[in-house]
Design an enzyme around this catalytic site. Structure first.
Site, PDB file in Angstrom:
ATOM      1  N   LYS A  40       1.455   5.558  -9.995  1.00 52.18           N
ATOM      2  CA  LYS A  40       0.462   4.152 -10.376  1.00 52.18           C
ATOM      3  C   LYS A  40       0.678   3.267 -11.855  1.00 52.18           C
ATOM      4  CE  LYS A  40      -1.161   4.106  -6.388  1.00 52.18           C
ATOM      5  NZ  LYS A  40      -0.410   3.435  -5.172  1.00 52.18           N
ATOM      6  N   PHE A  86       0.689  -1.296  -0.305  1.00 51.95           N
ATOM      7  CA  PHE A  86      -0.116   0.000  -0.005  1.00 51.95           C
ATOM      8  C   PHE A  86       1.137   1.609   0.113  1.00 51.95           C
ATOM      9  CE2 PHE A  86      -2.295  -2.652   2.324  1.00 51.95           C
ATOM     10  CZ  PHE A  86      -3.549  -2.559   1.538  1.00 51.95           C
ATOM     11  N   ALA A  87       1.482   1.472   0.231  1.00 55.13           N
ATOM     12  CA  ALA A  87       2.758   2.304   1.000  1.00 55.13           C
ATOM     13  C   ALA A  87       2.536   3.229   0.069  1.00 55.13           C
ATOM     14  CB  ALA A  87       4.399   2.044   1.539  1.00 55.13           C
ATOM     15  N   TYR A 117       0.903  11.271  -9.722  1.00 53.35           N
ATOM     16  CA  TYR A 117       0.379  10.188  -8.837  1.00 53.35           C
ATOM     17  C   TYR A 117      -0.264   8.893  -9.239  1.00 53.35           C
ATOM     18  CZ  TYR A 117      -2.995   7.540  -5.933  1.00 53.35           C
ATOM     19  OH  TYR A 117      -3.426   6.468  -5.643  1.00 53.35           O
ATOM     20  N   ARG A 157     -19.278   8.870  -9.429  1.00 56.69           N
ATOM     21  CA  ARG A 157     -17.857   8.017  -8.550  1.00 56.69           C
ATOM     22  C   ARG A 157     -18.324   6.859  -8.212  1.00 56.69           C
ATOM     23  NH1 ARG A 157     -15.710  11.526 -11.090  1.00 56.69           N
ATOM     24  NH2 ARG A 157     -14.700  12.654 -10.735  1.00 56.69           N
ATOM     25  N   ASN A 173       9.514   8.183  -3.651  1.00 56.34           N
ATOM     26  CA  ASN A 173       8.826   7.140  -3.200  1.00 56.34           C
ATOM     27  C   ASN A 173       8.313   5.797  -3.511  1.00 56.34           C
ATOM     28  OD1 ASN A 173       7.516   6.879   0.136  1.00 56.34           O
ATOM     29  ND2 ASN A 173       5.550   7.431  -0.681  1.00 56.34           N
ATOM     30  N   PHE A 185     -11.691   1.576  -7.171  1.00 55.93           N
ATOM     31  CA  PHE A 185     -12.337   3.025  -7.219  1.00 55.93           C
ATOM     32  C   PHE A 185     -12.559   3.735  -5.397  1.00 55.93           C
ATOM     33  CE2 PHE A 185     -12.663   1.292 -10.972  1.00 55.93           C
ATOM     34  CZ  PHE A 185     -12.934   1.265 -12.093  1.00 55.93           C
ATOM     35  N   SER A 230      -5.080   1.532  -9.134  1.00 56.83           N
ATOM     36  CA  SER A 230      -5.754   2.949  -8.748  1.00 56.83           C
ATOM     37  C   SER A 230      -6.446   3.200 -10.071  1.00 56.83           C
ATOM     38  CB  SER A 230      -5.163   3.947  -8.504  1.00 56.83           C
ATOM     39  OG  SER A 230      -6.425   4.737  -8.460  1.00 56.83           O
TER      40      SER A 230
END
Length: 343
Positions: free
Chosen positions: A155, A82-83, A151, A233, A101, A180, A126
């Site tokens: 992913k 997850f980090a 960001y 969403r 990161n 989602f 994501s």
């Protein structure tokens, strides 16, 4: 012996709920977190729910020495990664911080896994990789679009790294999960979403406004091509999301030595921002102050998931709905208010 699963970012919102789900499924989670975007109270919350201590390492996943220490000490059987930094706006201002990161930590993790002969990894991806899709609901085969932010691009890059690594016949088994919009909290109210500072996500902003911590909610745009003009969403309960990670780890155990697959995780339904507001008012009994503001740059008009593949392959589907999620989020917000009174 229980299988030990390393959860990077395990004190975060989704990580903490996944730790609980792993405990309940008979695994032993080992958490690493640097607490740059989470709080140690989440670890205490996990322990309260499961009634046992959580093995915790405080530190950075880019720290090669620490990662090797964890793998050698704990005998890790698999990893859920997850980090990552995740604020879209910040990523546009500090792209190098995000690449270093988010991409760097995956490379360190894969190299450490190879060194200690650990093959199984579930990667937190994501739905941002789809951008503004040409049609909804989106399937895993829907083409990825150019990312709206650094960001989102991290992913995409991480998915590509994992796919290329598998294609090289590396001894690694990978599942990438495209989330989602995670919402909700554990029904015990012992853990939930705990944004540091001003929330980037809609639901914490809604609950904080309901609790009087924010003056009002701004709805960004009401002139989109949707039923009420606000963005759509797919809001998935975090408890359902956590269970999908357990299913993924279990699924990898029966796969060939080199394997890659990816899955959408959502409810399969879309809700507008104003539907979220009205549903919150219904479950909380609170009247929510909000105003309509201008559109926000980078916002996608509508996106929701086709989740057939996760149901057919992993045997997973969401069980909880928007009312459940908002009720649990509200109870979590009230529990935070109660803790503040007592402190």
């Amino acid at each position: 012996m229980k299988k030990k699963i390393l959860i990077t970012g395990g004190a975060g919102y989704i990580g903490s709920h996944t730790a609980v789900a792993l405990f309940e499924a008979g695994f032993e989670p080992v958490v690493i977190d640097d607490f740059s975007n989470s709080d140690k109270s989440a670890v205490r919350g996990i322990e309260k729910i499961v009634g046992q201590e959580v093995k915790l390492y405080e530190g950075d996943c880019n720290d090669v020495k620490l990662m090797e220490e964890i793998f050698s000490t704990e005998g890790i059987a698999g990893v859920i990664h997850f980090a990552a930094y995740k604020a879209v706006g910040e990523s546009t201002e500090h792209p190098l911080k995000y690449y270093k990161n988010n991409v760097g930590s995956l490379l360190v993790l894969l190299e450490t896994m190879r060194k200690f002969e650990v093959s199984d990894i579930v990667f937190s991806s994501s739905c941002t990789v789809y951008g503004q899709p040409d049609e909804n609901p989106v399937k895993e085969s829907t083409p990825r679009k150019e990312a709206e932010s650094p960001y989102g691009n991290t992913k995409k890059v991480c998915e590509d790294i994992l796919n290329d690594y598998v294609k090289s016949k590396a001894p690694v088994r990978v599942i990438a999960l495209r989330y989602f919009n995670p919402v909700g909290a554990h029904p015990s109210s012992a853990i939930g979403e705990l944004p540091l500072g001003v929330p980037n996500n809609l639901v914490p902003f809604v609950t904080q406004t309901g609790a009087g911590l924010r003056e009002q909610l701004t709805v960004f745009g009401d002139d989109y091509d949707t039923s009420d003009g606000t963005c759509i969403r797919d809001y998935i309960h975090v408890v359902d999301l956590a269970e999908a990670h357990v299913k993924s780890i279990q699924h990898l155990a029966n796969k060939p030595a080199t394997y890659f697959d990816l899955f959408n995780l959502g409810t399969g339904e879309g809700n507008t921002v104003l539907e979220v507001v009205k549903t919150f008012e219904k479950v909380s009994g609170e009247s929510l102050k909000y105003k309509i503001g201008p559109r926000r740059s980078g916002d996608i008009e509508k996106v929701w998931a086709n989740t057939d593949k996760a149901e057919q392959v992993l045997g997973w589907r969401s069980r909880l709905n928007l009312e459940d999620a908002l009720r649990d989020s509200w109870n979590w917000q009230l529990s935070l208010k109660e803790k503040e009174k007592m402190s």
